[in-house]
Every structure is written in C-alpha cells, then in structure tokens.
Design an enzyme around this catalytic site. Structure first.
Site, PDB file in Angstrom:
ATOM      1  N   PRO A  19       0.827  -1.215   0.000  1.00 26.00           N
ATOM      2  CA  PRO A  19       0.000   0.000   0.000  1.00 26.00           C
ATOM      3  C   PRO A  19       0.857   1.259   0.000  1.00 26.00           C
ATOM      4  O   PRO A  19       1.905   1.307   0.634  1.00 26.00           O
ATOM      5  CB  PRO A  19      -0.769  -0.114   1.317  1.00 26.00           C
ATOM      6  CG  PRO A  19       0.115  -0.941   2.199  1.00 26.00           C
ATOM      7  CD  PRO A  19       0.865  -1.875   1.307  1.00 26.00           C
ATOM      8  N   GLN A  73      -6.166  -1.457   4.345  1.00 24.30           N
ATOM      9  CA  GLN A  73      -5.220  -1.106   5.411  1.00 24.30           C
ATOM     10  C   GLN A  73      -5.778   0.018   6.276  1.00 24.30           C
ATOM     11  O   GLN A  73      -6.213   1.050   5.763  1.00 24.30           O
ATOM     12  CB  GLN A  73      -3.870  -0.668   4.840  1.00 24.30           C
ATOM     13  CG  GLN A  73      -2.833  -0.509   5.966  1.00 24.30           C
ATOM     14  CD  GLN A  73      -1.504   0.052   5.518  1.00 24.30           C
ATOM     15  OE1 GLN A  73      -1.417   1.216   5.137  1.00 24.30           O
ATOM     16  NE2 GLN A  73      -0.459  -0.759   5.569  1.00 24.30           N
ATOM     17  N   CYS A 103       4.082   3.317   8.685  1.00 24.76           N
ATOM     18  CA  CYS A 103       4.117   4.624   8.022  1.00 24.76           C
ATOM     19  C   CYS A 103       5.004   5.597   8.803  1.00 24.76           C
ATOM     20  O   CYS A 103       4.818   5.776  10.006  1.00 24.76           O
ATOM     21  CB  CYS A 103       2.708   5.204   7.905  1.00 24.76           C
ATOM     22  SG  CYS A 103       2.724   6.835   7.110  1.00 24.76           S
ATOM     23  N   LYS A 142       1.768  -4.654   8.584  1.00 23.31           N
ATOM     24  CA  LYS A 142       2.957  -4.144   7.886  1.00 23.31           C
ATOM     25  C   LYS A 142       3.717  -3.274   8.879  1.00 23.31           C
ATOM     26  O   LYS A 142       3.170  -2.334   9.449  1.00 23.31           O
ATOM     27  CB  LYS A 142       2.542  -3.307   6.670  1.00 23.31           C
ATOM     28  CG  LYS A 142       3.757  -2.657   6.003  1.00 23.31           C
ATOM     29  CD  LYS A 142       3.628  -2.567   4.494  1.00 23.31           C
ATOM     30  CE  LYS A 142       4.967  -2.175   3.874  1.00 23.31           C
ATOM     31  NZ  LYS A 142       5.186  -0.753   3.735  1.00 23.31           N
ATOM     32  N   HIS A 172       9.278  -3.970   6.473  1.00 23.84           N
ATOM     33  CA  HIS A 172      10.068  -3.005   5.707  1.00 23.84           C
ATOM     34  C   HIS A 172      11.388  -2.855   6.459  1.00 23.84           C
ATOM     35  O   HIS A 172      11.404  -2.423   7.607  1.00 23.84           O
ATOM     36  CB  HIS A 172       9.311  -1.674   5.636  1.00 23.84           C
ATOM     37  CG  HIS A 172      10.008  -0.628   4.830  1.00 23.84           C
ATOM     38  ND1 HIS A 172       9.330   0.352   4.145  1.00 23.84           N
ATOM     39  CD2 HIS A 172      11.319  -0.396   4.589  1.00 23.84           C
ATOM     40  CE1 HIS A 172      10.209   1.141   3.527  1.00 23.84           C
ATOM     41  NE2 HIS A 172      11.415   0.703   3.789  1.00 23.84           N
TER      42      HIS A 172
END
Length: 339
Positions: A19, A73, A103, A142, A172
């Site tokens: 995303p 998400q 994020c 995530k 990530h």
C-alpha cells in the site's frame, strides 16, 4: 514450492503489491494484479474516520475485482477504535485487513500511529487482538525494522502480533528514522522470519527480479512486498514471479505497451473520480512511466501539466517524439499491447 496462503486464502504469487498513500487506488491495484501481484492493498485509511463514517474515506476502500486477493489497510493507535473501525467496514467487499505499523509520515506518527507503534510491542499486540475480535477476515500487519537505531523492535512486535492472531507479517527493512533512504537491512527480515511461524514478507528496495531473489535467498522470507518499484512498471511482478518460480524471464514490454498501460490507468482514474480529482493524482502516477526513457526530464514537465484527459495523448505523443529524436524505433509492435 507450496503456494503461499493467507490463512485459508491461497495467493497466486509470492510477490505482492504494497500500500502507498496517494497511489494504490483501484485502477493502480487492478493494473498490478493483472501483471501478477499476489495481493493488493488499499491506501491507508484512518480508523477514526471509519468510526465516524467519513464517506470520503470509505470511497478509498471500494474493491474492484482484479483477480488477486485485496486487503484494506487501517491505521490508528487506540486498540478499541481500531476494533470499531474493523467492525464498521465488515460489510464491504475485501479479503483481509491490514494494520499499518510502518508509516513514517510525521502527521501519522505525531498522533502515535504508524511506525510510532514500534516503540510499544504490547500495544501492537493489543491492536491486532481488538481488530481480530471485530472482523471475520484474516488480519495482516505491515511494520518497519523499528523506530530508530536504538529501538530495533521488529522481532518483539512481530511476536506480539503473531501471538494476538496476525496471519502474515510484512517487514520493511528500515527504521522510521531512515525513512526511505537507500539501503536496507536484510538481517532484520531473517530475524523476524526465525522468530514467528506465520508467513513473513520482505519489503524495501526491490527494483529488479534479482533484488527479490536475493531477499528471499538471504532472509528465508516467504515472499516479497513491492511498492514504489512497480509504479510505472507493473511488469516488474511478471519478472519477479518468473525468477522466484524458476520460469523463463518474460519479454520486456515495448513502448506501445507501456503507453497503453499508462493511458488505461489514467482513463480508469477519471472514470472513477472525475477529471478534477483524478488528473492532479495522475501527474505523480505518469511520472513513474517516464523512468528510463530518453528525454525523461522534459517529459516529466509534461506530466506536471496534466489537467484534462486529452492531455495524456499529448504526453504520449511527446514520449514517442523524444524516442525517435534519440534514434530509437518506438513503433515496434511485436508484443500485444496492454488491453
């Protein structure tokens, strides 16, 4: 190789589309799925906005059947509100719920959400628990490597999320402090993979099939999540899937196929959102299609000026002109263009 599963949902491929706010709308997701993304995920949606039934936010969730599982998400830092948000969208058509713990954007972390959650593994677990209590679908997470060099918490957070019932974890391999600076830490993906039993996806800096193969080989991860690298190049999924599955490398798309994909994507954006909303968003999307072209810098200026759908034709004409001036023959149509 056994197919990768998200609980009871088999994924068609091990490379999935991650995303990205402002990019992963329905036309973009459909394009990636058509080229082999194992699943796609919506732009992130605020849990508070969902609880307050913000219709603008809900429009981000609209599923478009595209042949691959689709996740929504959500982000937030209060477990109860995250749970209520999951309940608020239970009626919508999607396959799984993804929780954003990665994020790095200041406006997200200043409220305590996104990668700020990596500072509190217990809170990560509580959020997963609450979301699972309010949805019938699998829940994925995530996350990042950690908050900064002194807080590398991916392993603890992944364990807490797994214990709370998460079905898959994407890592990530950068801290929040590193944002998107080049260079990732493959070792953290390997450590998370060793620490949990659910599937783990590696994420970060995948721009070629070789990048994906290296990540899987060196970390043991179950698959890869590709985001920025696929913008303007959905064929990256075809190349990565072939490399991971041991199949021959696919033919590269010619310029006509690339421009057809660009045009169709922008047309769909306009169909869904109207020109006024879609065209400013299309500027950023089209810039990615200029990668590697002759005269890319001047072509990006055309991208910045897109206002009406017909401006796309002028951009495409300019693309062909620039390639001809550079002595290339862009009129090669041996490969079937994108439909």
């Amino acid at each position: 190789m056994e197919p990768l599963k998200l609980q009871n949902i088999p994924l068609p491929h091990r490379a999935v589309f991650g995303p990205m706010a402002g990019f992963t709308d329905a036309p973009c997701r459909r394009l990636m799925a058509q080229h082999g993304a194992g699943f796609t995920v919506s732009e992130m949606v605020s849990s508070r906005a969902l609880v307050y039934h913000d219709h603008k936010t809900v429009s981000l969730l609209k599923a478009q059947p595209n042949g691959a599982p689709y996740g929504v998400q959500i982000f937030g830092e209060v477990p109860e509100i995250m749970g209520e948000a999951a309940a608020a969208i239970e009626e919508y058509d999607f396959d799984f719920l993804d929780i954003n713990m990665g994020c790095p954007a200041p406006k997200i972390v200043s409220g305590g959400a996104g990668s700020k959650l990596m500072l509190d593994p217990d809170l990560c677990g509580k959020i997963v628990e609450q979301v699972l209590a309010h949805t019938s679908r699998p829940v994925t997470v995530k996350m990042r490597k950690g908050w900064d060099a002194d807080h590398i918490t991916a392993v603890e957070c992944a364990k807490a999320c797994e214990q709370a019932g998460a079905s898959l974890i994407a890592v990530h391999a950068r801290t929040r402090e590193q944002m998107y600076t080049p260079g990732i830490d493959l070792d953290i993906i390997a450590k998370v993979k060793d620490a949990v039993h659910v599937p783990v996806l590696g994420n970060g800096d995948i721009h070629t099939a070789e990048d994906a193969v290296t990540m899987v080989r060196e970390t043991g991860c179950d698959g890869v999540m590709i985001a920025r690298g696929a913008l303007g190049d959905p064929w990256l999924f075809e190349r990565v899937n072939a490399a991971l599955e041991g199949a021959p490398a696919p033919k590269e798309p010619n310029l006509q196929a690339r421009m057809n994909a660009l045009r169709r994507q922008v047309e769909e954006m306009v169909e869904q959102k109207g020109e006024f909303v879609a065209m400013p968003q299309a500027r950023a999307q089209t810039m990615h299609y200029m990668k590697g072209l002759k005269g890319a810098a001047s072509l990006r200026r055309y991208c910045c000026e897109l206002t009406h759908l017909e401006d796309i034709d002028r951009l495409i004409e300019a693309v062909f002109d620039q390639q001809r001036k550079a002595g290339l023959d862009p009129d090669d149509t041996r490969q079937i263009p994108f439909p």
